[in-house]
Design a protein around this motif. Structure first.
Motif, PDB file in Angstrom:
ATOM      1  N   ALA A 256      47.605  35.830 -44.912  1.00  0.00           N
ATOM      2  CA  ALA A 256      47.219  36.188 -43.360  1.00  0.00           C
ATOM      3  C   ALA A 256      45.885  36.549 -43.252  1.00  0.00           C
ATOM      4  O   ALA A 256      45.417  36.193 -42.117  1.00  0.00           O
ATOM      5  CB  ALA A 256      48.647  36.833 -43.174  1.00  0.00           C
ATOM      6  N   THR A 257      45.395  37.442 -44.119  1.00  0.00           N
ATOM      7  CA  THR A 257      44.343  38.063 -43.701  1.00  0.00           C
ATOM      8  C   THR A 257      43.117  36.824 -43.807  1.00  0.00           C
ATOM      9  O   THR A 257      42.283  36.950 -42.601  1.00  0.00           O
ATOM     10  CB  THR A 257      43.678  39.158 -44.727  1.00  0.00           C
ATOM     11  OG1 THR A 257      44.709  39.999 -44.808  1.00  0.00           O
ATOM     12  CG2 THR A 257      42.382  39.684 -44.308  1.00  0.00           C
ATOM     13  N   LEU A 258      43.031  36.260 -44.799  1.00  0.00           N
ATOM     14  CA  LEU A 258      41.914  35.182 -44.859  1.00  0.00           C
ATOM     15  C   LEU A 258      42.145  34.029 -43.830  1.00  0.00           C
ATOM     16  O   LEU A 258      41.036  33.553 -43.294  1.00  0.00           O
ATOM     17  CB  LEU A 258      42.042  34.317 -46.171  1.00  0.00           C
ATOM     18  CG  LEU A 258      41.279  35.057 -47.367  1.00  0.00           C
ATOM     19  CD1 LEU A 258      41.254  34.199 -48.616  1.00  0.00           C
ATOM     20  CD2 LEU A 258      39.821  35.624 -46.702  1.00  0.00           C
ATOM     21  N   GLU A 259      43.528  33.837 -43.321  1.00  0.00           N
ATOM     22  CA  GLU A 259      43.728  32.985 -42.123  1.00  0.00           C
ATOM     23  C   GLU A 259      42.854  33.326 -40.772  1.00  0.00           C
ATOM     24  O   GLU A 259      42.261  32.537 -40.205  1.00  0.00           O
ATOM     25  CB  GLU A 259      45.197  32.600 -42.032  1.00  0.00           C
ATOM     26  CG  GLU A 259      45.499  31.565 -41.137  1.00  0.00           C
ATOM     27  CD  GLU A 259      46.834  31.281 -40.966  1.00  0.00           C
ATOM     28  OE1 GLU A 259      47.622  31.385 -42.076  1.00  0.00           O
ATOM     29  OE2 GLU A 259      47.465  30.718 -40.062  1.00  0.00           O
ATOM     30  N   GLN A 260      43.319  34.928 -40.780  1.00  0.00           N
ATOM     31  CA  GLN A 260      42.667  35.409 -39.596  1.00  0.00           C
ATOM     32  C   GLN A 260      41.100  35.294 -39.397  1.00  0.00           C
ATOM     33  O   GLN A 260      40.446  34.991 -38.304  1.00  0.00           O
ATOM     34  CB  GLN A 260      43.138  36.896 -39.365  1.00  0.00           C
ATOM     35  CG  GLN A 260      43.651  37.144 -38.307  1.00  0.00           C
ATOM     36  CD  GLN A 260      44.413  38.430 -38.418  1.00  0.00           C
ATOM     37  OE1 GLN A 260      43.722  39.394 -39.101  1.00  0.00           O
ATOM     38  NE2 GLN A 260      45.618  39.033 -37.903  1.00  0.00           N
ATOM     39  N   VAL A 261      40.354  35.527 -40.656  1.00  0.00           N
ATOM     40  CA  VAL A 261      39.218  35.350 -40.676  1.00  0.00           C
ATOM     41  C   VAL A 261      38.750  34.012 -40.329  1.00  0.00           C
ATOM     42  O   VAL A 261      37.609  33.921 -39.683  1.00  0.00           O
ATOM     43  CB  VAL A 261      38.338  35.910 -42.013  1.00  0.00           C
ATOM     44  CG1 VAL A 261      37.134  35.630 -42.264  1.00  0.00           C
ATOM     45  CG2 VAL A 261      38.876  37.347 -42.173  1.00  0.00           C
ATOM     46  N   MET A 262      39.247  33.092 -40.989  1.00  0.00           N
ATOM     47  CA  MET A 262      39.100  31.622 -40.748  1.00  0.00           C
ATOM     48  C   MET A 262      39.115  31.332 -39.446  1.00  0.00           C
ATOM     49  O   MET A 262      38.154  30.535 -38.568  1.00  0.00           O
ATOM     50  CB  MET A 262      39.847  30.792 -41.606  1.00  0.00           C
ATOM     51  CG  MET A 262      39.244  29.029 -41.472  1.00  0.00           C
ATOM     52  SD  MET A 262      40.124  27.979 -42.862  1.00  0.00           S
ATOM     53  CE  MET A 262      41.668  28.172 -42.237  1.00  0.00           C
ATOM     54  N   ARG A 263      40.259  31.626 -38.873  1.00  0.00           N
ATOM     55  CA  ARG A 263      40.323  31.460 -37.332  1.00  0.00           C
ATOM     56  C   ARG A 263      39.184  31.846 -36.581  1.00  0.00           C
ATOM     57  O   ARG A 263      38.926  31.283 -35.335  1.00  0.00           O
ATOM     58  CB  ARG A 263      41.717  31.672 -36.737  1.00  0.00           C
ATOM     59  CG  ARG A 263      42.792  30.413 -37.036  1.00  0.00           C
ATOM     60  CD  ARG A 263      44.266  30.894 -36.978  1.00  0.00           C
ATOM     61  NE  ARG A 263      45.051  30.338 -38.121  1.00  0.00           N
ATOM     62  CZ  ARG A 263      45.129  29.043 -37.855  1.00  0.00           C
ATOM     63  NH1 ARG A 263      45.041  28.474 -36.696  1.00  0.00           N
ATOM     64  NH2 ARG A 263      45.770  28.182 -38.728  1.00  0.00           N
ATOM     65  N   ALA A 264      39.090  33.182 -36.646  1.00  0.00           N
ATOM     66  CA  ALA A 264      38.112  34.003 -35.811  1.00  0.00           C
ATOM     67  C   ALA A 264      36.682  33.125 -35.893  1.00  0.00           C
ATOM     68  O   ALA A 264      36.020  32.902 -35.043  1.00  0.00           O
ATOM     69  CB  ALA A 264      38.014  35.474 -36.433  1.00  0.00           C
ATOM     70  N   PHE A 265      36.222  32.491 -37.433  1.00  0.00           N
ATOM     71  CA  PHE A 265      35.054  32.234 -37.487  1.00  0.00           C
ATOM     72  C   PHE A 265      35.113  30.792 -36.734  1.00  0.00           C
ATOM     73  O   PHE A 265      34.072  30.452 -36.049  1.00  0.00           O
ATOM     74  CB  PHE A 265      34.804  32.063 -38.973  1.00  0.00           C
ATOM     75  CG  PHE A 265      33.645  31.068 -39.126  1.00  0.00           C
ATOM     76  CD1 PHE A 265      32.226  31.904 -38.980  1.00  0.00           C
ATOM     77  CD2 PHE A 265      33.683  29.985 -39.406  1.00  0.00           C
ATOM     78  CE1 PHE A 265      31.180  31.016 -39.004  1.00  0.00           C
ATOM     79  CE2 PHE A 265      32.345  29.052 -39.302  1.00  0.00           C
ATOM     80  CZ  PHE A 265      31.124  29.776 -39.605  1.00  0.00           C
ATOM     81  N   LEU A 266      35.965  30.016 -36.892  1.00  0.00           N
ATOM     82  CA  LEU A 266      36.158  28.643 -36.248  1.00  0.00           C
ATOM     83  C   LEU A 266      36.155  28.686 -34.645  1.00  0.00           C
ATOM     84  O   LEU A 266      35.242  28.040 -33.865  1.00  0.00           O
ATOM     85  CB  LEU A 266      37.230  27.691 -36.582  1.00  0.00           C
ATOM     86  CG  LEU A 266      37.388  27.381 -38.036  1.00  0.00           C
ATOM     87  CD1 LEU A 266      38.618  26.826 -38.214  1.00  0.00           C
ATOM     88  CD2 LEU A 266      36.156  26.577 -38.479  1.00  0.00           C
ATOM     89  N   ASP A 267      36.835  29.871 -34.042  1.00  0.00           N
ATOM     90  CA  ASP A 267      36.681  30.124 -32.754  1.00  0.00           C
ATOM     91  C   ASP A 267      35.348  30.351 -32.052  1.00  0.00           C
ATOM     92  O   ASP A 267      34.895  29.969 -31.109  1.00  0.00           O
ATOM     93  CB  ASP A 267      37.849  31.132 -32.236  1.00  0.00           C
ATOM     94  CG  ASP A 267      39.252  30.623 -32.505  1.00  0.00           C
ATOM     95  OD1 ASP A 267      39.449  29.651 -32.420  1.00  0.00           O
ATOM     96  OD2 ASP A 267      39.989  31.566 -32.747  1.00  0.00           O
ATOM     97  N   PHE A 268      34.675  31.323 -33.121  1.00  0.00           N
ATOM     98  CA  PHE A 268      33.452  31.567 -32.879  1.00  0.00           C
ATOM     99  C   PHE A 268      32.432  30.524 -32.909  1.00  0.00           C
ATOM    100  O   PHE A 268      31.489  30.342 -31.774  1.00  0.00           O
ATOM    101  CB  PHE A 268      33.100  32.780 -33.892  1.00  0.00           C
ATOM    102  CG  PHE A 268      31.456  33.177 -33.907  1.00  0.00           C
ATOM    103  CD1 PHE A 268      30.903  33.707 -33.048  1.00  0.00           C
ATOM    104  CD2 PHE A 268      30.683  32.491 -34.921  1.00  0.00           C
ATOM    105  CE1 PHE A 268      29.385  33.886 -33.078  1.00  0.00           C
ATOM    106  CE2 PHE A 268      29.371  32.765 -35.185  1.00  0.00           C
ATOM    107  CZ  PHE A 268      28.510  33.309 -34.242  1.00  0.00           C
ATOM    108  N   ALA A 269      32.405  29.655 -33.752  1.00  0.00           N
ATOM    109  CA  ALA A 269      31.638  28.395 -33.891  1.00  0.00           C
ATOM    110  C   ALA A 269      31.893  27.565 -32.835  1.00  0.00           C
ATOM    111  O   ALA A 269      30.770  26.987 -32.201  1.00  0.00           O
ATOM    112  CB  ALA A 269      31.999  28.206 -35.260  1.00  0.00           C
ATOM    113  N   ALA A 270      32.980  27.583 -32.489  1.00  0.00           N
ATOM    114  CA  ALA A 270      33.375  26.450 -31.279  1.00  0.00           C
ATOM    115  C   ALA A 270      32.783  26.893 -29.750  1.00  0.00           C
ATOM    116  O   ALA A 270      32.556  26.305 -29.079  1.00  0.00           O
ATOM    117  CB  ALA A 270      34.980  26.298 -31.185  1.00  0.00           C
TER     118      ALA A 270
END
Ligand SMILES: [Zn+2]
Length: 270
Positions: A241-255
């Protein structure tokens, strides 16, 4: 700025559900490069049943027809691309597969042809198991003309087969090290594809337990400042769950960055 995602270790042992759980709502916005093991031999890894950690048995990908059908559909709809991730990915007493296995040129040729035929796709990228390549391993991959997606590959001329582009690439890394005020031993991910005579190399940023969004954002900002690209590398079996949150936050930021275009990892080399 091109941004890509690479995910390692899809093999006979992988279920479609395990990939969907992590990427089900990611790969429609950003294609995922799956680094696939064609004839997996087990090793100690949470994504592999412990009964196969030491069995030494090799499992061809086609023994998992549900996964094969799933991958073909994902490839057809351009949600994933396929890279070659070793041949068996097995560990040897004296090193990892592309440091210690015999017949590396053969493994590359057969593994690539097998994946291309089975999954009905082109394979142009190699991801070394455990990101480990000996000098001979690197020479074999280069001779096969596969581009390399790695993490912390060595650029030191003494660690590589000699070729005409080695010194210029070494100097490019040194200039980047100075420009980013890194000391000699500090890890560095160069944000451009380094072209050699028969292949090119691109370094990825790992998303592993302990990686924070802030760290990824810092790496991203640096790559952007230097006009480079960015590839995030992870393992579906490690995403909690933690890594998933990091990945999503990063992809949202990049987008949200106007210059960013999500691309298949193969495009990092074009
Ligand atoms: Zn791997």
């Amino acid at each position: 700025m091109k941004v890509a995602i690479r995910d390692d270790d899809t093999s006979y042992f992988t279920t479609p559900e395990a990939l969907s759980r992590v990427y089900g709502d990611v790969w429609s916005r950003a294609p995922v490069c799956l680094a696939v093991v064609p004839f997996a031999v087990g090793y100690e890894q949470p994504g592999i049943p412990p009964a196969h950690w030491h069995s030494g048995e090799s499992f061809a990908l086609d023994r998992n027809p549900a996964l094969v059908a799933f991958l073909r559909e994902l490839i057809r709809s351009r949600r994933v691309t396929i890279a070659l991730h070793g041949y068996t990915h097995q560990d040897y007493p004296d090193g990892y597969e592309f440091q210690s296995a015999p017949d590396l040129p053969d493994r590359l040729r057969r593994g690539r042809a097998y994946l291309e035929t089975l999954l009905e796709c082109r394979v142009s990228v190699f991801v070394p198991p455990h990101n480990a390549l000996s000098k001979g391993g690197l020479a074999a991959v280069s001779a096969s003309r596969l581009n390399i997606l790695g993490s912390f590959l060595s650029f030191r001329p003494s660690m590589r087969p000699w070729e005409s582009r080695t010194p210029a690439n070494w100097w490019a890394i040194q200039r980047y090290r100075r420009a980013t005020r890194r000391t000699r031993g500090e890890p560095l991910v160069y944000p451009h594809a380094l072209k050699y005579s028969r292949h090119a190399e691109f370094g990825c940023h790992s998303l592993v337990p302990g990686t924070t969004f802030d760290a990824l954002q810092r790496h991203f900002d640096e790559a952007q400042r230097f006009g480079g690209d960015f590839c995030l590398a992870t393992h579906y079996w490690e995403i909690d769950a933690t890594l998933e949150q990091v990945m999503r936050a990063f992809l949202d930021f990049a987008a949200r960055q106007p210059s960013v275009r999500f691309v298949p990892a193969e495009e990092l080399f074009t």
